[in-house]
Write an enzyme that holds these catalytic residues in place. Structure first.
Site, mmCIF file in Angstrom:
data_model
loop_
_atom_site.group_PDB
_atom_site.id
_atom_site.type_symbol
_atom_site.label_atom_id
_atom_site.label_comp_id
_atom_site.label_asym_id
_atom_site.label_seq_id
_atom_site.Cartn_x
_atom_site.Cartn_y
_atom_site.Cartn_z
ATOM 1 N N ARG A 60 -1.840 4.248 14.053
ATOM 2 C CA ARG A 60 -0.610 4.125 13.272
ATOM 3 C C ARG A 60 0.303 5.337 13.445
ATOM 4 O O ARG A 60 1.518 5.208 13.552
ATOM 5 C CB ARG A 60 -0.963 3.917 11.801
ATOM 6 C CG ARG A 60 -0.969 2.468 11.503
ATOM 7 C CD ARG A 60 -1.969 1.972 10.503
ATOM 8 N NE ARG A 60 -2.067 0.522 10.691
ATOM 9 C CZ ARG A 60 -2.767 -0.053 11.660
ATOM 10 N NH1 ARG A 60 -3.468 0.689 12.514
ATOM 11 N NH2 ARG A 60 -2.765 -1.361 11.810
ATOM 12 N N ASN A 93 4.880 3.523 1.606
ATOM 13 C CA ASN A 93 4.686 3.597 3.051
ATOM 14 C C ASN A 93 4.228 4.987 3.475
ATOM 15 O O ASN A 93 4.668 5.991 2.935
ATOM 16 C CB ASN A 93 5.979 3.237 3.777
ATOM 17 C CG ASN A 93 6.402 1.808 3.498
ATOM 18 O OD1 ASN A 93 5.583 1.010 3.026
ATOM 19 N ND2 ASN A 93 7.645 1.482 3.770
ATOM 20 N N HIS A 110 1.497 7.097 -1.496
ATOM 21 C CA HIS A 110 0.237 6.776 -0.814
ATOM 22 C C HIS A 110 -0.083 7.732 0.340
ATOM 23 O O HIS A 110 -0.929 7.421 1.170
ATOM 24 C CB HIS A 110 0.262 5.333 -0.297
ATOM 25 C CG HIS A 110 0.126 4.302 -1.383
ATOM 26 N ND1 HIS A 110 0.381 2.959 -1.188
ATOM 27 C CD2 HIS A 110 -0.246 4.424 -2.684
ATOM 28 C CE1 HIS A 110 0.173 2.300 -2.322
ATOM 29 N NE2 HIS A 110 -0.202 3.169 -3.246
ATOM 30 N N CYS A 118 -7.341 18.512 3.946
ATOM 31 C CA CYS A 118 -8.699 19.046 4.018
ATOM 32 C C CYS A 118 -9.506 18.540 2.825
ATOM 33 O O CYS A 118 -9.139 18.792 1.676
ATOM 34 C CB CYS A 118 -8.678 20.578 4.024
ATOM 35 S SG CYS A 118 -10.350 21.255 4.041
ATOM 36 N N CYS A 121 -10.940 21.943 0.884
ATOM 37 C CA CYS A 121 -10.118 22.839 0.051
ATOM 38 C C CYS A 121 -8.842 22.189 -0.476
ATOM 39 O O CYS A 121 -8.132 22.784 -1.286
ATOM 40 C CB CYS A 121 -9.765 24.113 0.828
ATOM 41 S SG CYS A 121 -8.519 23.863 2.111
ATOM 42 N N GLY A 176 10.489 -4.985 -0.385
ATOM 43 C CA GLY A 176 9.517 -5.169 0.697
ATOM 44 C C GLY A 176 8.083 -4.849 0.354
ATOM 45 O O GLY A 176 7.358 -4.285 1.167
ATOM 46 N N SER A 178 4.426 -6.573 -1.468
ATOM 47 C CA SER A 178 3.818 -7.828 -1.900
ATOM 48 C C SER A 178 3.386 -7.780 -3.358
ATOM 49 O O SER A 178 3.033 -8.801 -3.933
ATOM 50 C CB SER A 178 2.610 -8.150 -1.016
ATOM 51 O OG SER A 178 1.627 -7.138 -1.163
ATOM 52 N N ASN A 202 12.948 -9.006 -1.305
ATOM 53 C CA ASN A 202 11.756 -9.252 -0.489
ATOM 54 C C ASN A 202 11.963 -10.495 0.366
ATOM 55 O O ASN A 202 12.802 -11.334 0.055
ATOM 56 C CB ASN A 202 10.534 -9.453 -1.408
ATOM 57 C CG ASN A 202 9.239 -9.002 -0.780
ATOM 58 O OD1 ASN A 202 9.180 -7.956 -0.160
ATOM 59 N ND2 ASN A 202 8.189 -9.789 -0.929
ATOM 60 N N ALA A 220 15.168 -7.140 4.570
ATOM 61 C CA ALA A 220 15.621 -5.885 3.977
ATOM 62 C C ALA A 220 16.844 -5.328 4.703
ATOM 63 O O ALA A 220 17.735 -4.745 4.077
ATOM 64 C CB ALA A 220 14.480 -4.867 4.005
HETATM 65 P P1 OAD Z 1 2.251 -5.788 2.177
HETATM 66 O O1 OAD Z 1 1.931 -5.991 3.608
HETATM 67 O O2 OAD Z 1 1.218 -6.156 1.182
HETATM 68 O O3 OAD Z 1 3.573 -6.597 1.780
HETATM 69 C C1 OAD Z 1 4.736 -6.518 2.541
HETATM 70 C C2 OAD Z 1 5.813 -7.365 1.884
HETATM 71 O O4 OAD Z 1 7.006 -7.208 2.627
HETATM 72 C C3 OAD Z 1 5.511 -8.874 1.833
HETATM 73 O O5 OAD Z 1 5.736 -9.366 0.516
HETATM 74 C C4 OAD Z 1 6.522 -9.489 2.821
HETATM 75 O O6 OAD Z 1 7.020 -10.744 2.386
HETATM 76 C C5 OAD Z 1 7.640 -8.467 2.791
HETATM 77 N N1 OAD Z 1 8.437 -8.393 4.034
HETATM 78 C C6 OAD Z 1 8.037 -8.560 5.310
HETATM 79 N N2 OAD Z 1 9.056 -8.389 6.165
HETATM 80 C C7 OAD Z 1 10.142 -8.096 5.415
HETATM 81 C C8 OAD Z 1 11.508 -7.810 5.705
HETATM 82 N N3 OAD Z 1 11.974 -7.782 6.971
HETATM 83 N N4 OAD Z 1 12.350 -7.559 4.668
HETATM 84 C C9 OAD Z 1 11.901 -7.593 3.398
HETATM 85 N N5 OAD Z 1 10.625 -7.850 3.064
HETATM 86 C C10 OAD Z 1 9.750 -8.099 4.043
HETATM 87 O O7 OAD Z 1 2.698 -4.252 2.020
HETATM 88 P P2 OAD Z 1 2.763 -3.344 0.710
HETATM 89 O O8 OAD Z 1 3.140 -4.157 -0.477
HETATM 90 O O9 OAD Z 1 3.595 -2.177 1.046
HETATM 91 O O10 OAD Z 1 -1.705 1.235 0.936
HETATM 92 O O11 OAD Z 1 1.267 -2.878 0.572
HETATM 93 C C11 OAD Z 1 0.905 -1.999 -0.461
HETATM 94 C C12 OAD Z 1 -0.167 -1.047 -0.003
HETATM 95 O O12 OAD Z 1 -1.277 -1.772 0.516
HETATM 96 C C13 OAD Z 1 0.230 -0.159 1.151
HETATM 97 O O13 OAD Z 1 0.941 0.992 0.742
HETATM 98 C C14 OAD Z 1 -1.081 0.235 1.756
HETATM 99 C C15 OAD Z 1 -1.815 -1.074 1.667
HETATM 100 O O14 OAD Z 1 -3.151 -0.935 1.471
HETATM 101 C C16 OAD Z 1 -2.156 2.378 1.534
HETATM 102 O O15 OAD Z 1 -1.994 2.614 2.707
HETATM 103 C C17 OAD Z 1 -2.847 3.316 0.627
HETATM 104 ZN ZN ZN Z 2 -9.687 23.500 4.048
#
Ligand code: OAD
Ligand code: ZN
Length: 233
Positions: A60, A93, A110, A118, A121, A176, A178, A202, A220
């Site tokens: 990533r 993000n 996040h 680390c 520490c 954007g 879920s 969304n 978006a």
């Molecule tokens: P998701 O992958 O769960 O959801 C992404 C959302 O974006 C969905 O509802 C899609 O419909 C929408 N989407 C996709 N393309 C789009 C576009 N072009 N314009 C607008 N909306 C669009 O991602 P998150 O909700 O961000 O955690 O996920 C939450 C967390 O789950 C992340 O931060 C990550 C993951 O585990 C960590 O990394 C700690």
């Molecule tokens: Zn350290």
């Protein structure tokens, strides 16, 4: 848009970076080598299979070099620069597209791909290369550097500052995401509780769509610049 909006909190998720070419977590391409994100992004997975977890984030991090902010990131950075009231951009993000677009009032709740943490520490250092397990920390010297990502079961960053901002908000916007992952998915309820106007942008209705005063469905890159034009009009 309402004339008496002064304080704004904006939550973003993977959907805002989708049109830059970064995969969302729960979309059709949301699996990684057959693993669910919930099975890779955990402290248990890191302890059991550090090579797998580090590789997941190395891939990533490497992708960031080939992508750039899209009109949605740019519009939010322009809003941040121009908005005279309080504004906080809270992103789930771990990419760096908001800051590359120029956003300043930003919290990465996040964590960040371009940071290493680390585990011994607690020192965080900027990191752009790959991060093999057992890389030594420049602070304490222990070989415990890990991706600076908040895993499932860990506490997101700056929750107090985020909560304070939402409690002062007149407008809460979710873009954007879920709505599948707490505590971010619950921010809208705090916003409603304090009487803020709530708006969701969304591609599809999210898990918590019914909590919002208004939901606008679409990409978006179109909806966010349109909202920013309304706010700055
Ligand atoms: P998701 O992958 O769960 O959801 C992404 C959302 O974006 C969905 O509802 C899609 O419909 C929408 N989407 C996709 N393309 C789009 C576009 N072009 N314009 C607008 N909306 C669009 O991602 P998150 O909700 O961000 O955690 O996920 C939450 C967390 O789950 C992340 O931060 C990550 C993951 O585990 C960590 O990394 C700690
Ligand atoms: Zn350290």
């Amino acid at each position: 848009m309402d004339r008496d909006i002064r304080n704004i909190v904006i939550l973003t998720g993977a959907g805002i970076s989708a049109e830059s070419g970064l995969a969302t977590f729960r979309g059709p391409d949301g699996l990684w080598e057959g693993h669910r994100v919930e099975d890779v992004c955990t402290p248990v997975a890191l302890a059991r299979n550090p090579a797998l977890v580090h590789r997941f984030y190395d891939e990533r991090r490497a992708k960031l070099g080939g992508v750039k902010p899209n009109p949605a990131h740019e519009a939010l950075a322009a809003l941040d620069a121009a908005w005279p009231g309080e504004l906080l951009l809270v992103t789930q993000n771990v990419d760096d597209l908001h800051e590359r677009a120029g956003a300043k009032r930003l919290i990465h709740m996040h964590g960040e791909l371009r940071s290493a943490l680390c585990a011994a520490c607690g020192k965080a250092v900027s990191w752009t290369a790959s991060l093999p397990p057992e890389t030594a920390c420049t602070g304490c010297g222990k070989s415990r550097l890990r991706p600076d990502i908040v895993f499932f079961g860990e506490m997101p960053y700056e929750m107090d500052a985020i909560d304070d901002a939402i409690r002062r908000a007149d407008l809460f916007v979710s873009i954007g995401t879920s709505g599948a992952v707490y505590p971010a998915a619950g921010f809208v309820q705090t916003a409603r509780h304090v009487g803020a106007r709530t708006l969701e942008l969304n591609l599809d209705p999210s898990a918590g769509s019914f909590y919002f005063d208004e939901s606008r469905m679409g990409p978006a890159s179109v909806l966010v610049p349109q909202l920013v034009r309304e706010l700055l009009a």
